[in-house]
Design an enzyme around this catalytic site. Structure first.
Site, PDB file in Angstrom:
ATOM      1  N   GLY A 287      -2.887  -1.595  -7.017  1.00 15.19           N
ATOM      2  CA  GLY A 287      -1.786  -2.571  -6.984  1.00 15.19           C
ATOM      3  C   GLY A 287      -1.995  -3.677  -8.009  1.00 15.19           C
ATOM      4  O   GLY A 287      -3.114  -4.178  -8.190  1.00 15.19           O
ATOM      5  N   GLN A 288      -0.911  -4.082  -8.644  1.00 16.82           N
ATOM      6  CA  GLN A 288      -0.953  -5.129  -9.665  1.00 16.82           C
ATOM      7  C   GLN A 288      -1.362  -6.485  -9.087  1.00 16.82           C
ATOM      8  O   GLN A 288      -1.811  -7.355  -9.812  1.00 16.82           O
ATOM      9  CB  GLN A 288       0.415  -5.212 -10.361  1.00 16.82           C
ATOM     10  CG  GLN A 288       0.588  -6.344 -11.347  1.00 16.82           C
ATOM     11  CD  GLN A 288      -0.427  -6.304 -12.501  1.00 16.82           C
ATOM     12  OE1 GLN A 288      -0.904  -5.230 -12.873  1.00 16.82           O
ATOM     13  NE2 GLN A 288      -0.759  -7.463 -13.038  1.00 16.82           N
TER      14      GLN A 288
ATOM     15  N   ARG B 102      -4.335 -10.134   4.071  1.00 10.06           N
ATOM     16  CA  ARG B 102      -4.856 -11.451   4.470  1.00 10.06           C
ATOM     17  C   ARG B 102      -3.747 -12.426   4.874  1.00 10.06           C
ATOM     18  O   ARG B 102      -4.045 -13.478   5.451  1.00 10.06           O
ATOM     19  CB  ARG B 102      -5.700 -12.048   3.340  1.00 10.06           C
ATOM     20  CG  ARG B 102      -7.023 -11.319   3.162  1.00 10.06           C
ATOM     21  CD  ARG B 102      -7.948 -12.030   2.192  1.00 10.06           C
ATOM     22  NE  ARG B 102      -9.307 -11.511   2.266  1.00 10.06           N
ATOM     23  CZ  ARG B 102      -9.821 -10.590   1.442  1.00 10.06           C
ATOM     24  NH1 ARG B 102      -9.090 -10.080   0.479  1.00 10.06           N
ATOM     25  NH2 ARG B 102     -11.065 -10.175   1.592  1.00 10.06           N
TER      26      ARG B 102
ATOM     27  N   MET C  16       2.686  -9.538  -0.811  1.00 11.67           N
ATOM     28  CA  MET C  16       2.141  -8.915   0.396  1.00 11.67           C
ATOM     29  C   MET C  16       0.632  -8.772   0.270  1.00 11.67           C
ATOM     30  O   MET C  16       0.113  -8.421  -0.778  1.00 11.67           O
ATOM     31  CB  MET C  16       2.775  -7.541   0.615  1.00 11.67           C
ATOM     32  CG  MET C  16       4.192  -7.633   1.082  1.00 11.67           C
ATOM     33  SD  MET C  16       4.803  -6.032   1.635  1.00 11.67           S
ATOM     34  CE  MET C  16       6.505  -6.456   1.956  1.00 11.67           C
ATOM     35  N   SER C  17      -0.058  -9.061   1.380  1.00 13.98           N
ATOM     36  CA  SER C  17      -1.515  -8.972   1.418  1.00 13.98           C
ATOM     37  C   SER C  17      -1.928  -8.829   2.873  1.00 13.98           C
ATOM     38  O   SER C  17      -1.322  -9.452   3.754  1.00 13.98           O
ATOM     39  CB  SER C  17      -2.129 -10.247   0.840  1.00 13.98           C
ATOM     40  OG  SER C  17      -3.491 -10.343   1.206  1.00 13.98           O
TER      41      SER C  17
ATOM     42  N   HIS D  91       0.842  -1.207   0.000  1.00  8.17           N
ATOM     43  CA  HIS D  91       0.000   0.000   0.000  1.00  8.17           C
ATOM     44  C   HIS D  91       0.873   1.251   0.000  1.00  8.17           C
ATOM     45  O   HIS D  91       0.561   2.242  -0.670  1.00  8.17           O
ATOM     46  CB  HIS D  91      -0.870   0.053   1.264  1.00  8.17           C
ATOM     47  CG  HIS D  91      -1.891  -1.039   1.378  1.00  8.17           C
ATOM     48  ND1 HIS D  91      -1.793  -2.044   2.300  1.00  8.17           N
ATOM     49  CD2 HIS D  91      -3.035  -1.265   0.690  1.00  8.17           C
ATOM     50  CE1 HIS D  91      -2.843  -2.854   2.192  1.00  8.17           C
ATOM     51  NE2 HIS D  91      -3.612  -2.405   1.216  1.00  8.17           N
TER      52      HIS D  91
END
Ligand code: PAF
Length: 287
Positions: A147-148, A187, A184-185, A37
């Site tokens: 974000g891709q 979740r 990265m997430s 982010h």
């Protein structure tokens, strides 16, 4: 950093800034921010006079059996992170502000939303396009950064922005990965230690796809099969899909790969659903 909670206040501030000649760069998020982010925000900050980040966990993009209630939240930490980066405005409306009593208007992008994520999460994109429309109308940015990692979301937002003449430029930041390759997430926080390790099969499968393509393999079906095998080899993951698609239309490439192609994967590990993707060859217009 100015924190704005109401749509009308955000619109008024945006009008004031635009009248003064300032450009506005916008990063919509659902909070629980990570470096991915922050990369989006860095782009908005570097490209525009004023940066706006929104934090809103959007209920309409979660299915009935999905993780809305347990979606991770840490508002104070998020504020500190974006303020330290130099974000000018945080737009943080609550649910009744975004979806006032009696609200019954949705924005729907056809075709593009029927496959892949849309096939597994039938109401997801309708929720995303509706909330992004509301956010664009509140923030009125010139630039919005996505974000891709959510490749299909990027394609859908691009199409919606073009079709509805929003006049917002869509910029896309590359996937930010952990040192071992896991995308990265927010979740990822759900993953236990073993699951976290097993989740690396997604990244491995995409690396394998790139290697095959670099070595000359052009059959989309072969690459797709190798990717699926790599993910299923983990033994613990359930594969929702592994596909080679065109990056703009998200349509599956049936035969030979010519030009830009994207490998997209989605898999479940325990109760967590993860997605990832990688470009093959030149990155086309979605890079
Ligand atoms: O990508 C996300 O975090 C969300 O889908 C978005 C764009 C903030 C809309 O809620």
């Amino acid at each position: 950093m100015n924190i704005i909670r109401r749509v009308t206040d955000m619109q008024r501030e945006s009008d004031r800034l635009r009248a003064a000649g300032a450009s506005i760069g916008f990063v919509p998020t659902m909070g629980y921010l990570h470096e991915g982010h922050l990369d989006l925000l860095r782009i908005a900050i570097s490209r525009c006079d004023i940066s706006v980040c929104s934090i809103f966990v959007n209920p309409t993009q979660f299915g009935r059996d999905e993780d809305l209630a347990r979606y991770p939240r840490d508002f104070e930490r998020d504020c500190a992170l974006i303020e330290a980066l130099g974000c000018d405005i945080l737009f943080a409306p609550d649910e009744s502000e975004m979806y006032p009593e009696g609200d019954c208007t949705f924005v729907h992008v056809d075709h593009l939303t029927n496959t892949l994520e849309g096939a597994f999460r039938p109401t997801h994109f309708r929720g995303v396009t509706t909330v992004v429309t509301k956010l664009f109308l509140a923030v009125r940015p010139q630039l919005a950064v996505f974000g891709q990692k959510d490749a299909q979301q990027v394609a859908v937002i691009r199409r919606m922005t073009r079709d509805l003449h929003f006049g917002v430029e869509i910029a896309v930041a590359p996937i930010r990965r952990e040192k071992d390759g896991l995308a990265m997430s927010s979740r990822n926080t759900y993953l236990g230690e073993d699951e976290r390790r097993e989740a690396l099969a997604l990244f491995r499968s995409l690396q394998r796809a790139r290697k095959l393509h670099d070595d000359g393999e052009r059959s989309a079906a072969n690459i797709q099969r190798f990717v699926a095998e790599e993910i299923l080899r983990s033994g613990t993951m359930t594969l929702d899909y592994a596909a080679v698609v065109h990056p703009d239309t998200m349509e599956q490439i049936e035969d030979e790969i010519h030009g830009a192609a994207l490998v997209v994967v989605a898999a479940r590990i325990g109760s967590t659903r993860l997605i990832d993707n990688t470009f093959l060859g030149s990155e086309g217009s979605s890079s």
